[in-house]
Design a protein around this motif. Structure first.
Motif, PDB file in Angstrom:
ATOM      1  N   LEU A  62      24.259  -1.534  19.466  1.00 39.79           N
ATOM      2  CA  LEU A  62      23.080  -0.879  20.032  1.00 39.79           C
ATOM      3  C   LEU A  62      22.975  -1.141  21.534  1.00 39.79           C
ATOM      4  O   LEU A  62      22.600  -0.253  22.307  1.00 39.79           O
ATOM      5  N   HIS A  63      23.321  -2.352  21.953  1.00 42.12           N
ATOM      6  CA  HIS A  63      23.327  -2.652  23.389  1.00 42.12           C
ATOM      7  C   HIS A  63      24.360  -1.787  24.116  1.00 42.12           C
ATOM      8  O   HIS A  63      24.097  -1.283  25.218  1.00 42.12           O
ATOM      9  N   THR A  99      23.459  -0.134   6.689  1.00 42.19           N
ATOM     10  CA  THR A  99      23.793  -1.248   7.567  1.00 42.19           C
ATOM     11  C   THR A  99      24.478  -2.342   6.748  1.00 42.19           C
ATOM     12  O   THR A  99      24.519  -2.284   5.516  1.00 42.19           O
ATOM     13  N   GLU A 136      12.489  -4.715  17.353  1.00 46.05           N
ATOM     14  CA  GLU A 136      12.786  -6.142  17.476  1.00 46.05           C
ATOM     15  C   GLU A 136      11.472  -6.865  17.740  1.00 46.05           C
ATOM     16  O   GLU A 136      10.734  -6.524  18.671  1.00 46.05           O
ATOM     17  N   GLU A 161      26.049  -5.449  15.002  1.00 44.32           N
ATOM     18  CA  GLU A 161      25.219  -4.241  15.053  1.00 44.32           C
ATOM     19  C   GLU A 161      24.303  -4.260  16.276  1.00 44.32           C
ATOM     20  O   GLU A 161      24.092  -3.224  16.921  1.00 44.32           O
ATOM     21  N   ARG A 162      23.780  -5.424  16.615  1.00 41.49           N
ATOM     22  CA  ARG A 162      22.964  -5.541  17.823  1.00 41.49           C
ATOM     23  C   ARG A 162      23.798  -5.242  19.070  1.00 41.49           C
ATOM     24  O   ARG A 162      23.342  -4.544  19.983  1.00 41.49           O
ATOM     25  N   ASN A 163      25.008  -5.772  19.101  1.00 38.46           N
ATOM     26  CA  ASN A 163      25.889  -5.511  20.242  1.00 38.46           C
ATOM     27  C   ASN A 163      26.200  -4.024  20.365  1.00 38.46           C
ATOM     28  O   ASN A 163      26.290  -3.479  21.477  1.00 38.46           O
ATOM     29  N   ALA A 214      15.310  -2.120  23.115  1.00 40.29           N
ATOM     30  CA  ALA A 214      14.618  -2.882  22.076  1.00 40.29           C
ATOM     31  C   ALA A 214      13.116  -2.824  22.323  1.00 40.29           C
ATOM     32  O   ALA A 214      12.653  -2.990  23.451  1.00 40.29           O
ATOM     33  N   LEU A 239      19.472  -6.913  11.568  1.00 42.32           N
ATOM     34  CA  LEU A 239      20.777  -6.396  11.975  1.00 42.32           C
ATOM     35  C   LEU A 239      21.711  -7.563  12.284  1.00 42.32           C
ATOM     36  O   LEU A 239      21.276  -8.626  12.738  1.00 42.32           O
ATOM     37  N   PRO A 262      24.783  -9.580  14.365  1.00 42.91           N
ATOM     38  CA  PRO A 262      25.113  -9.640  15.797  1.00 42.91           C
ATOM     39  C   PRO A 262      25.988  -8.476  16.251  1.00 42.91           C
ATOM     40  O   PRO A 262      25.790  -7.940  17.350  1.00 42.91           O
ATOM     41  N   TRP A 314      15.298   0.568  19.269  1.00 50.03           N
ATOM     42  CA  TRP A 314      15.450  -0.196  18.034  1.00 50.03           C
ATOM     43  C   TRP A 314      14.383  -1.277  17.967  1.00 50.03           C
ATOM     44  O   TRP A 314      13.966  -1.827  18.972  1.00 50.03           O
TER      45      TRP A 314
END
Length: 242
Positions: free
Chosen positions: A205-206, A109, A167, A201-203, A212, A197, A199, A165
């Motif tokens: 995953l979304h 990552t 959180e 990387e979070r996007n 989450a 992670l 932002p 993931w």
């Protein structure tokens, strides 16, 4: 209860055990002819055997029972984890093996601190073997090559994989007991680095519709999160909640 030794198949009636397993059997346990041992092949099969002859570099054993096959549990449980530092990685691998995780994907990552080499993972295979011997597990934990997070989704078929993931402030529930698309064949849980992670990387995953989930109200170390996640996933699989 017989001591266990990892010996890959194919097996014959009389099997030659060599390498570290032979050293442990002959020089640590000081096995004698006639003693009973249990062999496992790392792919779900085990068999009882009797020591026939002990030599300096190898040990001969004879199978005395019928091979027993452990059925594969579903769904397959996979942890995709940003690797922790030093001996914490070895400890994590030992514990998730003992708990029953099927596969580990080391993640690269943006904020990863450690990117272990192929040689490092090869050495950690002995940790997996030792953990399987201790907990009497017949299948080895599979450890993949280092995988960039952005390519993770391409490793799994659409519609058959549930992606999670970790959180801290997310929902506590892991899985819907009656998913509309049917039960998943694989569950992949992403555990990011201790820096979190990014932002982007979070996007990502979304966009993959990853769910989450929270294992604790607190911020956990990587290896703690991995063990907490493994315990939850294996428990739900045993209760057939997926």
């Amino acid at each position: 209860m017989a001591d266990r030794f990892y010996v890959p198949t194919p097996w014959t009636e009389v099997i030659q055990i060599e390498g570290p397993e032979a050293h442990h059997l002959a020089h640590v346990l000081r096995a004698q002819p006639g003693e009973e041992v249990e062999l496992f092949d790392g792919r779900g099969t085990s068999v009882l055997a009797e020591v026939v002859e002990v030599r300096k570099r190898n040990v001969s054993v004879r199978c005395t029972g019928e091979p027993r096959r452990t059925s594969n549990e579903t769904p397959e449980l996979i942890l995709a984890v940003a690797c922790p530092k030093g001996d914490r990685l070895r400890w994590m691998i030992e514990k998730i093996t003992e708990l029953g995780i099927d596969r580990l994907i080391p993640l690269k990552t943006t904020r990863s601190v450690v990117e272990p080499s192929e040689h490092k993972f090869h050495k950690l295979e002995q940790t997996v073997v030792a953990a399987c011997k201790q907990c009497r597990r017949d299948t080895l934990l599979q450890i993949d090559d280092l995988c960039p997070l952005e390519t993770l989704r391409s490793h799994f078929p659409e519609g058959a994989t549930q992606l999670l993931w970790g959180e801290a402030d997310a929902d506590d529930a892991i899985a819907d007991k009656s998913p509309s698309s049917g039960p998943p064949r694989q569950i992949v849980a992403v555990i990011g680095p201790e820096g979190g992670l990014t932002p982007d990387e979070r996007n990502l995953l979304h966009c993959w519709e990853a769910k989450a989930i929270s294992f604790s109200p607190f911020v956990l170390r990587i290896e703690t999160a991995a063990v907490a996640c493994a315990s939850r996933l294996v428990g739900q699989r045993r209760r057939k909640e997926f």
